[in-house]
Design an enzyme around this catalytic site. Structure first.
Site, PDB file in Angstrom:
ATOM      1  CG  HIS A 142     -11.967  -3.269  -4.516  1.00 23.95           C
ATOM      2  ND1 HIS A 142     -12.913  -3.937  -4.901  1.00 23.95           N
ATOM      3  CD2 HIS A 142     -11.063  -4.231  -5.145  1.00 23.95           C
ATOM      4  CE1 HIS A 142     -12.915  -4.680  -6.175  1.00 23.95           C
ATOM      5  NE2 HIS A 142     -11.475  -5.027  -6.148  1.00 23.95           N
ATOM      6  CD  GLU A 143      -7.183  -4.493  -5.127  1.00 26.08           C
ATOM      7  OE1 GLU A 143      -7.312  -5.846  -4.700  1.00 26.08           O
ATOM      8  OE2 GLU A 143      -7.861  -3.328  -5.980  1.00 26.08           O
ATOM      9  CG  HIS A 183     -10.344  -8.517  -3.376  1.00 26.55           C
ATOM     10  ND1 HIS A 183     -11.685  -9.790  -4.049  1.00 26.55           N
ATOM     11  CD2 HIS A 183     -10.193  -8.410  -4.400  1.00 26.55           C
ATOM     12  CE1 HIS A 183     -12.044  -9.127  -4.782  1.00 26.55           C
ATOM     13  NE2 HIS A 183     -11.207  -7.774  -5.288  1.00 26.55           N
ATOM     14  CG  MET A 224      -2.867  -9.557  -7.814  1.00 25.62           C
ATOM     15  SD  MET A 224      -4.707  -9.656  -8.323  1.00 25.62           S
ATOM     16  CE  MET A 224      -5.119 -11.491  -7.202  1.00 25.62           C
ATOM     17  CD  GLU A 251      -7.835 -11.936 -10.438  1.00 31.21           C
ATOM     18  OE1 GLU A 251      -7.749 -11.043  -8.992  1.00 31.21           O
ATOM     19  OE2 GLU A 251      -8.855 -11.864 -10.306  1.00 31.21           O
ATOM     20  CD  GLU A 294     -12.733  -8.946  -8.988  1.00 34.93           C
ATOM     21  OE1 GLU A 294     -12.876  -7.091  -7.891  1.00 34.93           O
ATOM     22  OE2 GLU A 294     -11.819  -8.951  -8.397  1.00 34.93           O
ATOM     23  N   GLY A 336      -5.004  -1.634 -11.599  1.00 32.38           N
ATOM     24  CA  GLY A 336      -5.097  -0.709 -10.676  1.00 32.38           C
ATOM     25  C   GLY A 336      -4.197  -1.529  -8.964  1.00 32.38           C
TER      26      GLY A 336
HETATM   27  N1  B3K Z   1      -8.263  -8.872  -9.035  1.00 35.90           N
HETATM   28  C1  B3K Z   1      -7.393  -8.137  -9.771  1.00 35.90           C
HETATM   29  C2  B3K Z   1      -7.753  -7.943 -11.099  1.00 35.90           C
HETATM   30  C3  B3K Z   1      -7.313  -8.184 -11.616  1.00 35.90           C
HETATM   31  C4  B3K Z   1      -7.039  -8.975 -13.343  1.00 35.90           C
HETATM   32  C5  B3K Z   1      -6.482  -9.071 -14.649  1.00 35.90           C
HETATM   33  N2  B3K Z   1      -6.231  -9.318 -15.568  1.00 35.90           N
HETATM   34  C6  B3K Z   1      -7.690  -6.832  -8.841  1.00 35.90           C
HETATM   35  C7  B3K Z   1      -9.322  -6.236  -8.190  1.00 35.90           C
HETATM   36  O1  B3K Z   1     -10.214  -6.339  -8.457  1.00 35.90           O
HETATM   37  O2  B3K Z   1      -9.148  -5.718  -6.782  1.00 35.90           O
HETATM   38 ZN    ZN Z   2     -11.124  -6.663  -7.061  1.00 40.35          ZN
END
Ligand code: B3K
Ligand code: ZN
Length: 849
Positions: free
Chosen positions: A289-290, A293, A255, A121, A312, A253
């Site tokens: 958080h992850e 997602h 992914m 990402e 997000e 942090g």
């Molecule tokens: N989705 C990723 C962030 C990706 C950043 C790319 N430059 C982490 C997060 O927001 O959970």
């Molecule tokens: Zn996120």
């Protein structure tokens, strides 16, 4: 490399003509010559407009390409390739070569300490193979990895493995940005979870062997998050395994790759000896958080990158709810409001301001901002307030039912709310489109038993958006009588016009208003309260957020007066208020710690700039320090007993109750040090059995110029632990006196352990200086030059981390002309660096306009 920067516009969106049914990838891993074989089944979408066939690709060496088995010769461009293809389903095969060991940008497939890992990402998959690298193209991935390394991981479920290979299959269609691969010499901390649908899920946290003693907390946090998402959102996990991998070199942090989350080791590894309570809370939130997602981001993804806040903002909102549930909603709300005020409002007020859903970008990685994330979360919170909890969950159920397996938009999201609740959200939608922080000017009146509040809203212009329209703003209001009793409980008024009057009838006397309770909208309230009102609310407000906020705004005004008067005695009313707070047994220690914290130096600079004055960072630093000294002296009679009362006799636990006590205890220790010449801080440093207390004591000693010996002891104790060493670097700069911060940062940047290509270490030194306001903004410009030198050096190695840190110059409009000129000169120097990356170039040009 992209050689020409291109601006992408939301309004240019076109649905993809070529859809992916399935993808089979084979990786033959080798540090300098990895072969990637891709077999992609494409089919045309008859409803999409005709478009030439184009695959994204960057830094790839194409070895061979075939369509339905027949060799083809595509045209290679800077962005990828084009090729003549039949107008029917076909199979594309390509073999490319890449060099993960040479990939220092940490995007695509790269190496970290001998292990292979990926970060795709937003647009990193195109550095792995040629592909339609856009989130609205979703395919089912099968992956084969060939390597001698013992652990070979990819998304989905394991299919088969043998000596030197492993195969994975992910049944859930996904966009390429969620692809992940890991290969390394790793060990697992394993556990399991049974979902509410009865699925047994194997959970693994993969680390290097010496880190096994830092896994238990992260694993427990994962299980808490899985349970919470089932109970609160009805969402269960959907694969047989969930893998998390800790990586030392990582740009952010963590992914949320499907079934294979990859984490910066600082965002997952923790134990009592090496991690602070703040680390524990952050790790718990990031793991949640992850994980969250998986539904909000993966099962339902974004149609295009302009919709980033769809995943997000919602996922941040969900992790905030989760943290609030574990640590107390009031405390969490205050922490989130501080992030909004100190960081997001600043972004909104400066040259980098952009809407929660931006309308154009050059490099999407530059838009993973506090506006998209945290303001995006605030918009979800406002929707929830507007439609109520029942309406919110009905809307979310619609969202999950309708859009599962899709790439959705903000329009889809808002339609779910309208359909579930009947509410017209067309005006609310402006929040997504309009940048800038609304300012509410509030006046009030009391006549004939009726209290009226007149609220006027205004949003200042931002780059590219000179005129703003009124927003739909939920304002939570409560009214108290003069004994502190609540006569009107929290009521939501909805501001939709530029100016509106809200009335409350049948009151015996003029009430005391408590406005914007719970920080019900991300706005600035402009109101001059009558004398004594804030002190009253600090003692009596029944809304914990506003009670804290009353104290905070009182403290800010007291400090601003001192700054303007160049010192003087601290306001007695404020000191009495704080004394009452500290002696109030109904307040939790966590809340007391928040209330006793003075506004930061940055806070004060922002407040002065808002009042049309020019802040002097060194002066602010001096006056604030003197205020702390006075506070310590004024509270001298209660500090030692209070601090002793925070002692914890139970075994260490990183839970909210203990963390609150340690936070208050450390705040009190900082004050006590003014009175005891560092005796208590030294004792705490020597005897602490946990990092929260050890590093707090070190920081206090450094602030008082007595930390040199302790810093050496700390180094000897921890030099083998890279995560603790990040703290060692950062705290010496953060706690450095204003006159020495640049010199200390310069010295530390020469230290043998300063591995500047590691993003965490770079942030610990260069980033730490940008966070020391009085040190960074030295009038001679030495701080700016130091940071610019390092950004120029890092840019060719790692554009993403460089571009992100350029935003330290975002505050430039706040300062006097000498500092502004010095900042601009350094930005111009960065801009004029030959070969500057597109990432950094975009940021610098936005800052310089
Ligand atoms: N989705 C990723 C962030 C990706 C950043 C790319 N430059 C982490 C997060 O927001 O959970
Ligand atoms: Zn996120």
């Amino acid at each position: 490399m992209k050689d020409t920067a291109q601006t992408v516009h939301l309004s240019d969106y076109m649905a993809p003509r070529w859809l992916v049914e399935s993808v089979a990838l084979t990786f033959r891993l080798s540090p300098d010559a990895t072969r990637v074989l891709a077999r992609i089944a494409f089919r045309p979408d008859p409803d999409a407009p005709q478009q030439p066939f184009m695959l994204h690709g960057e830094d790839l060496e194409l070895i061979d390409a075939r369509i339905d088995g027949v060799a083809v010769s595509p045209t290679i461009t800077a962005q990828g390739l084009t090729c003549d293809v039949p107008d029917r389903p076909f199979v594309w095969e390509a073999e490319v070569e890449i060099a993960p060991a040479q990939n220092t940008a940490l995007e695509g497939l790269y190496m970290s300490n001998g292990m292979y890992c990926t970060q795709c990402e937003a647009e990193g998959f195109r550095k792995i193979t040629y592909y339609p690298d856009r989130p609205d193209v979703m395919g089912v991935f099968s992956v084969r990895i060939e390597s001698d390394l013992p652990v070979l991981l990819s998304n989905g479920n394991p299919v088969a493995q043998g000596a030197g290979w492993a195969e994975w299959h992910d049944p859930w269609p996904k966009p390429a940005y969620l692809f992940a691969l890991v290969a390394g010499d790793l060990v697992a901390h394993s556990d399991s979870f049974t979902t509410m649908d009865g699925r047994d899920v194997a959970l693994n946290l993969w680390v290097r062997a010496p880190d096994l003693d830092k896994c238990a907390f992260g694993m427990a946090a994962l299980k808490r998050a899985m349970t919470w998402d089932e109970q609160v959102y009805g969402r269960a996990y959907d694969l047989d395994v969930f893998n998390i991998v800790a990586v030392d070199d990582f740009n952010m942090g963590a992914m949320e790759n499907k079934g294979l989350n990859i984490f910066n080791s600082s965002a997952v590894l923790a134990n009592q000896a090496t991690s602070t309570d703040t680390d524990f809370q952050r790790i718990e939130a990031i793991i949640a958080h992850e994980y969250f997602h998986n539904w909000t981001g993966n099962r339902i993804t974004c149609r295009d990158w302009f919709q980033l806040c769809l995943k997000e903002g919602l996922t941040v909102f969900r992790d905030q709810q989760f943290t609030g549930y574990l640590h107390g909603h009031a405390v969490k709300r205050i922490e989130d409001a501080l992030v909004m005020r100190n960081r997001q409002f600043q972004e909104d007020a400066g040259p980098l301001a952009h809407p929660v859903r931006p309308e154009s970008f050059v490099e999407i990685n530059n838009f993973y901002t506090v506006t998209v994330y945290e303001k995006g979360a605030e918009l979800v919170g406002m929707l929830k307030r507007l439609v109520g909890d029942v309406g919110y969950h009905a809307a979310l159920d619609h969202y999950f039912d309708r859009h599962d397996g899709q790439a959705a938009t903000i329009e889809d999201w808002l339609t779910c709310f309208t359909d579930a609740t009947g509410r017209d959200l067309s005006q609310f939608k402006r929040w997504y489109e309009q940048a800038g922080t609304p300012r509410l000017t509030v006046s009030d009146d009391f006549k004939n038993a009726t209290y009226s509040l007149v609220i006027r809203q205004e949003t200042p212009s931002t780059p590219g958006q000179p005129d703003k329209r009124p927003l739909h703003i939920p304002v939570a209001v409560g009214l108290l009588d003069h004994s502190g009793a609540e006569i009107v409980p929290t009521t939501l008024v909805e501001l939709t016009e530029a100016t509106q009057t809200f009335t409350f009838n049948g009151l015996d006397a003029r009430p005391v208003p408590s406005i914007l309770r719970g920080f019900s909208a991300p706005v600035i309230v402009d109101r001059t309260p009558p004398d004594g009102e804030r002190a009253f609310l600090l003692t009596h407000d029944t809304d914990p957020f506003n009670r804290w906020d009353a104290g905070r705004s009182l403290a800010r005004d007291v400090l601003l007066d001192l700054i303007r008067a160049d010192g003087g005695p601290l306001d007695a009313g404020y000191v009495d208020g704080l004394r009452a707070v500290l002696l109030d047994r109904d307040l939790s220690p966590a809340m007391q710690a928040l209330m006793v914290a003075l506004p930061s130096e940055a806070d004060l600079a922002i407040a002065l700039a808002e009042a049309g004055e020019t802040p002097d960072p060194q002066h602010i630093h001096r006056v604030r320090r003197d205020a702390l000294r006075q506070l310590a002296q004024a509270l001298a009679d209660i500090l030692p007993d209070l601090q002793a009362a925070q002692r914890i006799d139970a075994p260490f636990a990183p839970d909210a109750a203990q963390a609150g006590k340690r936070a208050l205890s450390n705040a009190l220790l900082g004050l006590l040090t003014w009175l005891d010449d560092g005796t208590a801080a030294k004792a705490q440093f020597d005897t602490a059995d946990n990092m929260t207390q050890q590093i707090a004591a070190l920081g206090i000693l450094l602030t008082f110029g007595q930390g040199e010996a302790a810093a050496e002891v700390f180094y000897d104790q921890w030099h083998h632990d890279r995560l603790v060493m990040n703290k060692w670097f950062a705290i010496q700069i953060a706690a450095a006196d204003r006159a020495q911060a640049v010199e200390i940062a310069t010295r530390l940047a020469r230290h043998a352990d300063f591995d500047w290509k590691n993003p965490n270490r770079f942030r610990s030194v260069i980033g730490a200086l940008t966070g020391n306001q009085a040190g960074f903004h030295r009038p001679n410009g030495a701080g700016y030059a130091f940071v610019a030198d390092w950004l120029i050096r890092l840019d060719p190695v790692n554009p993403q981390t460089t571009a992100r840190m350029v935003s330290a110059f975002d505050s430039l409009q706040r300062w006097d002309s000498v500092r502004q000129a010095a900042m601009r000169a350094q930005l111009a120097r960065i801009r004029d660096t030959p070969g500057l990356s597109g990432d950094t170039a975009e940021m610098v040009s936005r800052l310089l306009t």
